[in-house]
Design an enzyme around this catalytic site. Sequence first.
Site, PDB file in Angstrom:
ATOM      1  N   HIS A  67       0.855  -1.195   0.000  1.00 14.70           N
ATOM      2  CA  HIS A  67       0.000   0.000   0.000  1.00 14.70           C
ATOM      3  C   HIS A  67       0.884   1.237   0.000  1.00 14.70           C
ATOM      4  CE1 HIS A  67      -3.978   1.878   1.655  1.00 14.70           C
ATOM      5  NE2 HIS A  67      -3.329   2.719   0.866  1.00 14.70           N
ATOM      6  N   GLU A 138      -7.264   1.199  -4.594  1.00 14.99           N
ATOM      7  CA  GLU A 138      -7.879   1.703  -3.351  1.00 14.99           C
ATOM      8  C   GLU A 138      -9.011   2.653  -3.742  1.00 14.99           C
ATOM      9  OE1 GLU A 138      -6.861   3.670   0.993  1.00 14.99           O
ATOM     10  OE2 GLU A 138      -5.516   4.082  -0.671  1.00 14.99           O
ATOM     11  N   ALA A 149      -9.247  10.668   3.139  1.00 14.85           N
ATOM     12  CA  ALA A 149      -8.699  11.600   2.154  1.00 14.85           C
ATOM     13  C   ALA A 149      -9.065  11.227   0.721  1.00 14.85           C
ATOM     14  CB  ALA A 149      -7.183  11.679   2.309  1.00 14.85           C
ATOM     15  N   HIS A 204     -11.947   1.713   4.195  1.00 11.72           N
ATOM     16  CA  HIS A 204     -12.855   2.854   4.002  1.00 11.72           C
ATOM     17  C   HIS A 204     -14.289   2.316   4.072  1.00 11.72           C
ATOM     18  CE1 HIS A 204      -9.793   5.871   3.140  1.00 11.72           C
ATOM     19  NE2 HIS A 204      -9.146   4.912   2.501  1.00 11.72           N
ATOM     20  N   ASP A 257       3.503   4.939  11.949  1.00  8.90           N
ATOM     21  CA  ASP A 257       4.233   6.205  12.021  1.00  8.90           C
ATOM     22  C   ASP A 257       4.009   6.919  13.347  1.00  8.90           C
ATOM     23  OD1 ASP A 257       1.609   6.936  11.630  1.00  8.90           O
ATOM     24  OD2 ASP A 257       1.960   8.167   9.849  1.00  8.90           O
ATOM     25  N   ILE A 259       1.382   8.367  14.162  1.00  3.39           N
ATOM     26  CA  ILE A 259       0.430   9.449  13.907  1.00  3.39           C
ATOM     27  C   ILE A 259      -0.927   8.877  13.510  1.00  3.39           C
ATOM     28  CG2 ILE A 259      -0.076  11.436  12.415  1.00  3.39           C
ATOM     29  CD1 ILE A 259       3.131  11.513  12.135  1.00  3.39           C
ATOM     30  N   ASP A 283       1.704   3.520   3.072  1.00  2.00           N
ATOM     31  CA  ASP A 283       0.628   4.378   2.558  1.00  2.00           C
ATOM     32  C   ASP A 283       1.185   5.766   2.242  1.00  2.00           C
ATOM     33  OD1 ASP A 283      -1.904   5.200   1.757  1.00  2.00           O
ATOM     34  OD2 ASP A 283      -2.704   5.413   3.786  1.00  2.00           O
ATOM     35  N   ALA A 317      -3.878  12.456   5.415  1.00  2.00           N
ATOM     36  CA  ALA A 317      -3.896  12.133   3.981  1.00  2.00           C
ATOM     37  C   ALA A 317      -2.659  11.311   3.641  1.00  2.00           C
ATOM     38  CB  ALA A 317      -3.923  13.421   3.160  1.00  2.00           C
ATOM     39  N   GLY A 318      -2.737  10.000   3.910  1.00  2.00           N
ATOM     40  CA  GLY A 318      -1.562   9.173   3.669  1.00  2.00           C
ATOM     41  C   GLY A 318      -0.446   9.548   4.619  1.00  2.00           C
TER      42      GLY A 318
END
Length: 394
Positions: A67, A138, A149, A204, A257, A259, A283, A317-318
């Site tokens: 991904h 995706e 996003a 999603h 990450d 986050i 991602d 957003a990614g």
Amino acid sequence: MDTHSSIIIYNVTVYSENQTLKNGYIKLTNTKITEIGEIHQYVRQLEDHVIELSPSYKVIPGAIDVHIHGVNNADAMDGTAEALKTMARALPKEGTTSFLATTMTQSNEAVEKALRNAGAYINEQTSTDAEVVGIHLEGPFISPKRAGAQPPTHIQDPNVTLFQEWQKAAGGHIKLVTLAPEQPNGLALTSYLKETNVVASIGHSDSTYDQVSEAIEAGASHITHLYNGMRGLHHREPGVLGAAYLRNELFVELITDGIHCRPEMVKLAYDQITSERMILITDSLRAKWLKNGTYDLGGQPVHVNDTTATLADGTLAGSILKMNDAIKNTMSYTNCSLEDIVKMTAENPAKQLNLFDTKGSLKVGKDADIVVLNENLDVEMTFCRGTLSFQKED
């Protein structure tokens, strides 16, 4: 280096498919692994090119990122061979040797252009860079409630006929599809993907636990970026998250990450799912390896600072996560071993994509997709199918 000689990485710790060799070596000849053993077993040939290191250096199989949208100002949605070449050249420096070029929700025309381009690139690529082993579609067959996003204006219901057209445009190279199975025709598309050996991934999605169970019955076997873009966990409705924790039929992607989900939530997921089913992904966007600024994602401006990429309204957003950092973070957050990391970055994605006969572990006869890590787990060297694709500068 003579291209006809064999390369021997000598006196290192080798994380082979079945055991870890503390004082080991690995031999690469042309594009394949031809020997693995302990250093006392190595018999030098005149033409061998020997790279002698020390056991603090670790040799692991290259990561397979299932991904990833972009890196280094290139994105799979650019729809150009140059963009995919840029991605393939950049990824070995973070330890990735194979990846799925990942599209996103856009107009049918934009998606088809990206698919045609990726399909053509896959058929023509050379062995010197990270290998595009397929395409991850995706969207656009996702839930408007869980768009994240993904641009809501281009979201549409799952459509078997449209998917068939797109798979033909891609030359049969779509290997994984993220969809919301609870949407109209979602289960029909899930069944069709299963029948045609394409991984159906729930993502999603606003599915309930029972709807995820129906999707598994229909053939779903994967979860897209755990925690993000899905119905969460509630004590009266386990949702997609609860199903990811509990259903052993599912491989589960995670962006580590710190986050997209807090370190504690990475540990919670790891403790529940374990390295048997987890797959580390990035991602990542075109902004990875670039400086802070504003970049494009599917026609939307994305603001990037040192760690985070967001839309104007603050939506994540990614990522700009590098696979090597995903490895370090995951080990720090979970206390897992490097053997576990190998499962989550190489073995599991290779098995899920039906590539384990050639990739995903260090074994004689497999592709020489190899990463050398130093004592700090930084990438020192990456070999893509036997070619030195990245070497760290002193």
